[in-house]
Design a protein around this motif. Structure first.
Motif, PDB file in Angstrom:
ATOM      1  N   UNK A 149      40.272  30.026  40.668  1.00  0.00           N
ATOM      2  CA  UNK A 149      40.465  29.638  39.269  1.00  0.00           C
ATOM      3  C   UNK A 149      41.661  28.699  39.121  1.00  0.00           C
ATOM      4  N   UNK A 150      41.559  27.794  38.183  1.00  0.00           N
ATOM      5  CA  UNK A 150      42.647  26.833  37.956  1.00  0.00           C
ATOM      6  C   UNK A 150      43.934  27.541  37.546  1.00  0.00           C
ATOM      7  N   UNK A 151      43.803  28.693  36.871  1.00  0.00           N
ATOM      8  CA  UNK A 151      44.986  29.426  36.398  1.00  0.00           C
ATOM      9  C   UNK A 151      45.754  30.112  37.522  1.00  0.00           C
ATOM     10  N   UNK A 152      45.224  30.084  38.751  1.00  0.00           N
ATOM     11  CA  UNK A 152      45.913  30.740  39.865  1.00  0.00           C
ATOM     12  C   UNK A 152      47.151  29.960  40.310  1.00  0.00           C
ATOM     13  N   UNK A 153      47.250  28.702  39.949  1.00  0.00           N
ATOM     14  CA  UNK A 153      48.359  27.877  40.419  1.00  0.00           C
ATOM     15  C   UNK A 153      49.633  28.164  39.641  1.00  0.00           C
ATOM     16  N   UNK A 154      50.737  28.112  40.360  1.00  0.00           N
ATOM     17  CA  UNK A 154      52.051  28.314  39.746  1.00  0.00           C
ATOM     18  C   UNK A 154      52.426  27.024  39.019  1.00  0.00           C
ATOM     19  N   UNK A 155      52.530  27.096  37.717  1.00  0.00           N
ATOM     20  CA  UNK A 155      52.859  25.907  36.936  1.00  0.00           C
ATOM     21  C   UNK A 155      51.641  25.053  36.707  1.00  0.00           C
ATOM     22  N   UNK A 156      51.267  24.234  37.684  1.00  0.00           N
ATOM     23  CA  UNK A 156      50.108  23.360  37.569  1.00  0.00           C
ATOM     24  C   UNK A 156      49.489  23.168  38.943  1.00  0.00           C
ATOM     25  N   UNK A 157      48.314  22.536  38.963  1.00  0.00           N
ATOM     26  CA  UNK A 157      47.616  22.328  40.229  1.00  0.00           C
ATOM     27  C   UNK A 157      48.460  21.496  41.187  1.00  0.00           C
ATOM     28  N   UNK A 158      49.238  20.562  40.640  1.00  0.00           N
ATOM     29  CA  UNK A 158      50.036  19.675  41.490  1.00  0.00           C
ATOM     30  C   UNK A 158      51.132  20.417  42.264  1.00  0.00           C
ATOM     31  N   UNK A 159      51.450  21.649  41.858  1.00  0.00           N
ATOM     32  CA  UNK A 159      52.481  22.415  42.578  1.00  0.00           C
ATOM     33  C   UNK A 159      51.993  22.842  43.963  1.00  0.00           C
ATOM     34  N   UNK A 160      50.667  22.977  44.114  1.00  0.00           N
ATOM     35  CA  UNK A 160      50.080  23.412  45.394  1.00  0.00           C
ATOM     36  C   UNK A 160      50.634  24.766  45.852  1.00  0.00           C
ATOM     37  N   UNK A 161      50.916  25.643  44.899  1.00  0.00           N
ATOM     38  CA  UNK A 161      51.406  26.982  45.210  1.00  0.00           C
ATOM     39  C   UNK A 161      50.625  28.017  44.401  1.00  0.00           C
ATOM     40  N   UNK A 162      50.266  29.124  45.061  1.00  0.00           N
ATOM     41  CA  UNK A 162      49.627  30.246  44.391  1.00  0.00           C
ATOM     42  C   UNK A 162      50.278  31.534  44.895  1.00  0.00           C
ATOM     43  N   UNK A 163      50.111  32.598  44.114  1.00  0.00           N
ATOM     44  CA  UNK A 163      50.516  33.929  44.571  1.00  0.00           C
ATOM     45  C   UNK A 163      49.259  34.670  45.030  1.00  0.00           C
ATOM     46  N   UNK A 164      49.351  35.266  46.220  1.00  0.00           N
ATOM     47  CA  UNK A 164      48.254  36.101  46.708  1.00  0.00           C
ATOM     48  C   UNK A 164      48.706  37.552  46.665  1.00  0.00           C
ATOM     49  N   UNK A 165      47.741  38.455  46.583  1.00  0.00           N
ATOM     50  CA  UNK A 165      48.037  39.890  46.508  1.00  0.00           C
ATOM     51  C   UNK A 165      48.079  40.489  47.911  1.00  0.00           C
ATOM     52  N   UNK A 166      49.193  41.104  48.234  1.00  0.00           N
ATOM     53  CA  UNK A 166      49.301  41.882  49.477  1.00  0.00           C
ATOM     54  C   UNK A 166      48.773  43.277  49.155  1.00  0.00           C
ATOM     55  N   UNK A 167      47.519  43.542  49.524  1.00  0.00           N
ATOM     56  CA  UNK A 167      46.858  44.787  49.130  1.00  0.00           C
ATOM     57  C   UNK A 167      47.507  46.012  49.768  1.00  0.00           C
ATOM     58  N   UNK A 168      48.150  45.857  50.918  1.00  0.00           N
ATOM     59  CA  UNK A 168      48.768  46.998  51.599  1.00  0.00           C
ATOM     60  C   UNK A 168      49.932  47.554  50.792  1.00  0.00           C
ATOM     61  N   UNK A 169      50.712  46.634  50.184  1.00  0.00           N
ATOM     62  CA  UNK A 169      51.915  47.079  49.460  1.00  0.00           C
ATOM     63  C   UNK A 169      51.835  46.827  47.962  1.00  0.00           C
ATOM     64  N   UNK A 170      50.712  46.244  47.497  1.00  0.00           N
ATOM     65  CA  UNK A 170      50.602  45.860  46.092  1.00  0.00           C
ATOM     66  C   UNK A 170      51.788  45.000  45.651  1.00  0.00           C
ATOM     67  N   UNK A 171      52.060  43.965  46.431  1.00  0.00           N
ATOM     68  CA  UNK A 171      53.140  43.032  46.107  1.00  0.00           C
ATOM     69  C   UNK A 171      52.585  41.614  46.112  1.00  0.00           C
ATOM     70  N   UNK A 172      53.353  40.700  45.525  1.00  0.00           N
ATOM     71  CA  UNK A 172      52.933  39.295  45.458  1.00  0.00           C
ATOM     72  C   UNK A 172      53.537  38.520  46.619  1.00  0.00           C
ATOM     73  N   UNK A 173      52.766  37.577  47.143  1.00  0.00           N
ATOM     74  CA  UNK A 173      53.233  36.717  48.224  1.00  0.00           C
ATOM     75  C   UNK A 173      52.950  35.266  47.833  1.00  0.00           C
TER      76      UNK A 173
END
Length: 355
Positions: A287-311
């Motif tokens: 989804x487009x909303x997954x990007x931090x700030x905007x698409x041009x940032x080329x950064x997303x947060x993924x879910x670390x399912x083992x610890x329920x933390x953001x990466x």
């Protein structure tokens, strides 16, 4: 005294209103804080699964047909219209005589120019003979030659005007409008004579967005449909792609369309361009909303399912396809990206998934 009381009442009411607004804002902030804090202090987020899907680039765009060539034909000479050979709706070819302007004055000018040219030739011959015997100077002979050349140019111009007395079609097409009648006077200021349109080929003008225009190039073959003639098939090719978007951030393009033998299509009708592209290989979409700030940032947060933390994850974004973005590198199918709440996240922040 009454005035003082009124002022005090107004101040009290204003203070009460301010207190009410501040109280409302406090409640809203507390609600937001409660949402973020769901899950025992963890940041509340929403998530989406990274999927591999076949990208469908096909789309349609609506527009209207305009003539390939359209010309409002203007007069070049002054005179009275003596004959008209065509009427509205007639098909004409380039060079065909459409009307004639009375050339009496023009013919007189031509005869005068011809006489002046002959006189100039005789004068030049006399000056040439005198120059050979020393009777005139080189400068006088050169002036006689210049006078002859000027007279010749004036004669050619008058001959051109006589030729222009026959009003000829500058293009092949159909007389869409006739603005003159026999006996009407036209002047050199550009009296409108005929409107000629060529509908053997039409142009379909449509607008496309930035993700669509990126897949188009000049010469692409396009299928054209018309609701007026649903059983007829029309073919077109892209002949123009705007280098700059318009005020709506869309890109105007033009598609040249071959009209059929019946000349079914008319300028001004609506048409639909059907853009078909080769089948694409499946790609990673998020989804487009997954990007931090905007698409041009080329950064997303993924879910670390083992610890329920953001990466935080660095990715390479590709094409923007509506509400989704193609990922060229950095994510794998089946991973989970965070689509909301990123503003409160950092590397390793505990999260709570909101369903």
């Amino acid at each position: 005294m009454k005035r003082v009381i009124i002022i005090i009442v107004v101040i009290v009411v204003a203070l009460g209103g301010i207190a009410y607004v501040l109280s409302n804002n406090k409640k809203k902030n507390e609600a937001k804080t409660a949402f973020i804090a769901q899950g025992g202090g963890a940041v509340a987020v929403r998530i989406a699964t990274v999927e591999k899907k076949v990208v469908d680039l096909d789309f349609v765009a609506n527009g209207n047909f305009v003539p390939k060539q359209e010309l409002n034909f203007l007069s070049e000479n002054a005179g009275r219209v003596s004959k008209i050979y065509v009427d509205e709706g007639d098909h004409v070819t380039k060079g065909q005589v459409l009307a004639r302007v009375d050339a009496e004055i023009i013919n007189t000018d031509k005869e005068t120019a011809a006489a002046n040219y002959q006189n100039a030739l005789r004068d030049e011959a006399r000056y040439q003979s005198s120059y050979e015997t020393g009777g005139v100077t080189q400068q006088q002979l050169d002036q006689a030659k210049l006078a002859t050349q000027n007279a010749k140019l004036r004669l050619q111009a008058s001959q051109r005007k006589v030729s222009d007395a026959n009003i000829k079609a500058p293009i092949t097409g159909i007389i869409n409008k006739r603005y003159i009648e026999v006996g009407a006077f036209v002047n050199t200021q550009g009296t409108q004579l005929f409107e000629i349109v060529d509908v053997s080929k039409l142009k379909l003008r449509v607008n496309v967005n930035e993700s669509q225009v990126a897949n188009l190039k000049i010469g692409d073959k396009i299928d054209i449909k018309s609701s007026v003639f649903p059983t007829d098939k029309f073919n077109g090719k892209v002949t123009f792609i705007a280098a700059k978007a318009d005020e709506t951030l869309n890109f105007p393009i033009e598609i040249e369309v071959d009209n059929n033998a019946k000349t079914s299509l008319k300028a001004g009708m609506y048409g639909t361009a059907v853009f078909n592209f080769p089948k694409q290989a499946p790609g990673i979409l998020v989804p487009r909303t997954a990007f931090v700030g905007s698409v041009s940032s080329n950064q997303v947060f993924v879910l670390d399912k083992a610890n329920n933390t953001s990466k935080i994850r660095q990715v390479i974004a590709g094409r923007i396809l509506g509400d989704s973005v193609e990922i060229l590198d950095g994510l794998n199918e089946g991973e989970t990206v965070i689509t909301s709440g990123q503003i409160n996240l950092a590397e390793g922040t505990p999260v709570s998934i909101v369903k």
